[in-house]
Design an enzyme around this catalytic site. Structure first.
Site, short mmCIF file in Angstrom:
data_model
loop_
_atom_site.label_atom_id
_atom_site.label_comp_id
_atom_site.label_asym_id
_atom_site.label_seq_id
_atom_site.Cartn_x
_atom_site.Cartn_y
_atom_site.Cartn_z
N HIS A 283 0.83 -1.21 0.00
CA HIS A 283 0.00 0.00 0.00
C HIS A 283 0.86 1.27 0.00
O HIS A 283 0.48 2.28 -0.58
CB HIS A 283 -0.97 -0.01 1.18
N ASP B 119 -3.81 -2.39 -5.19
CA ASP B 119 -2.77 -3.42 -5.03
C ASP B 119 -1.98 -3.60 -6.33
O ASP B 119 -0.77 -3.80 -6.30
CB ASP B 119 -3.40 -4.76 -4.64
N HIS C 157 -9.84 -1.57 -4.55
CA HIS C 157 -8.68 -2.00 -3.78
C HIS C 157 -7.77 -2.91 -4.60
O HIS C 157 -6.54 -2.84 -4.48
CB HIS C 157 -9.06 -2.67 -2.46
N HIS D 230 -1.32 -10.84 -5.93
CA HIS D 230 0.09 -10.47 -5.82
C HIS D 230 0.99 -11.43 -6.60
O HIS D 230 2.04 -11.03 -7.09
CB HIS D 230 0.52 -10.42 -4.36
ZN ZN Z 1 -4.07 -4.47 -0.51
#
Ligand code: ZN
Length: 297
Positions: A77, A238, A234, A261
């Protein structure tokens, strides 16, 4: 896109718990010289940890960086805010093993950067441009990329929980739009996952103060959502945090289907030129992805 590199005009400070450790940490973002990029520094260890894909050691529950024996968790973040606000060079100091989660979004960080102001630097930004269309797949996630003069991203998500469901968002990066449309979006967790995370020693600092908690059609946070599509926003936050690990500003169009991720790290390795070669997509239209998604305005 801005042509010259920039850093902060003055330092900014943060403190709060780490999402996974539960420990209180203090962090600072300080100005840095041209071509520094983003460098984290563990003040408790006296160790630098540059934000580059070569230093990513974990992506399953958060992005974790390491350099030598020094590790730092949950950097995504802070990196998102620096990428979103187009800060090229910064030193990020922290006195513990994890960045503070704050309210689960990057709003406090992005606001602090905007409030500090910027220092334009004499060196030009060194862009990484997507040249030919390519596609990556991993575990039901897909990222397709093609050329663009901007950083232009379309994210789709699809969750069984009715409160989330199917959402999509297209975003062309400007700092102003990042601050108002992306930075406020908080991280989220499915309620049934919380016990497993706690059993694994994670999410000890997690609460309704720093994450949206979803159970089927219900959002448990008393204040509800900040946007009806806060979840996909969100995921965009990310995605920007992960793409910052290229270490240089990126220009391209990205279609990210259920990104996480781990596939984002594959993408960053590709953009950094550090992965095995991946064949260019021959035809986007034959891939099951609507071809019109690749037409950039
Ligand atoms: Zn996040």
């Amino acid at each position: 896109m801005r042509i010259f590199q920039r850093t902060l005009a003055k330092e900014v400070r943060f403190s709060g718990v780490g999402l996974h450790s539960g420990a209180v940490v203090r962090a600072k973002i300080l100005p840095a010289a041209p071509d520094t990029g983003i460098v984290f520094h563990r003040t408790d260890l006296g160790a630098d940890i540059p934000a580059g894909v070569g230093n990513v050691v974990e992506t399953s529950y958060a992005t974790v960086l390491a350099s030598g024996a020094a590790r730092l968790s949950t950097v995504e973040h802070f990196l998102s805010a620096l990428c979103g606000m187009q800060v090229d060079n910064a030193l990020v100091e922290v006195d513990g093993p994890e960045m503070p989660i704050l309210d689960g979004s990057s709003l406090e960080i992005a606001r602090a950067l905007a409030g500090a102001g910027y220092l334009e630097q004499a060196s030009r930004r060194r862009f990484v441009d997507v040249d030919v269309p390519r596609k990556l797949h991993r575990d039901g996630s897909m990222v397709a990329l093609s050329a663009s003069a901007d950083l232009d991203i379309l994210v789709t998500i699809d969750f069984p929980a009715a409160a989330i469901g199917k959402q999509w968002l297209r975003f062309t990066l400007t700092p102003e739009k990042y601050l108002s449309e992306i930075a406020p979006a908080r991280t989220f967790v499915l309620r049934h996952q919380i016990e497993a995370l706690r059993t694994a020693g994670l999410a000890r600092g997690g609460s309704l103060e720093n994450a949206i908690v979803v159970e089927d059609g219900i959002v448990h946070n008393p204040g509800g959502l900040r946007f009806p599509d806060e979840f996909v926003r969100h995921k965009m936050l990310d995605f920007l945090g992960d793409i910052a690990l290229v270490g240089r500003p990126v220009r391209g169009f990205f279609l990210a289907v259920r990104p996480g991720h781990t596939i984002n790290r594959d993408l960053v390795e590709l953009l950094s030129g550090s992965s095995r070669p991946i064949a260019p997509a021959v035809s986007m239209a034959s891939s099951g992805t609507p071809a019109e998604l690749f037409v950039t305005a």
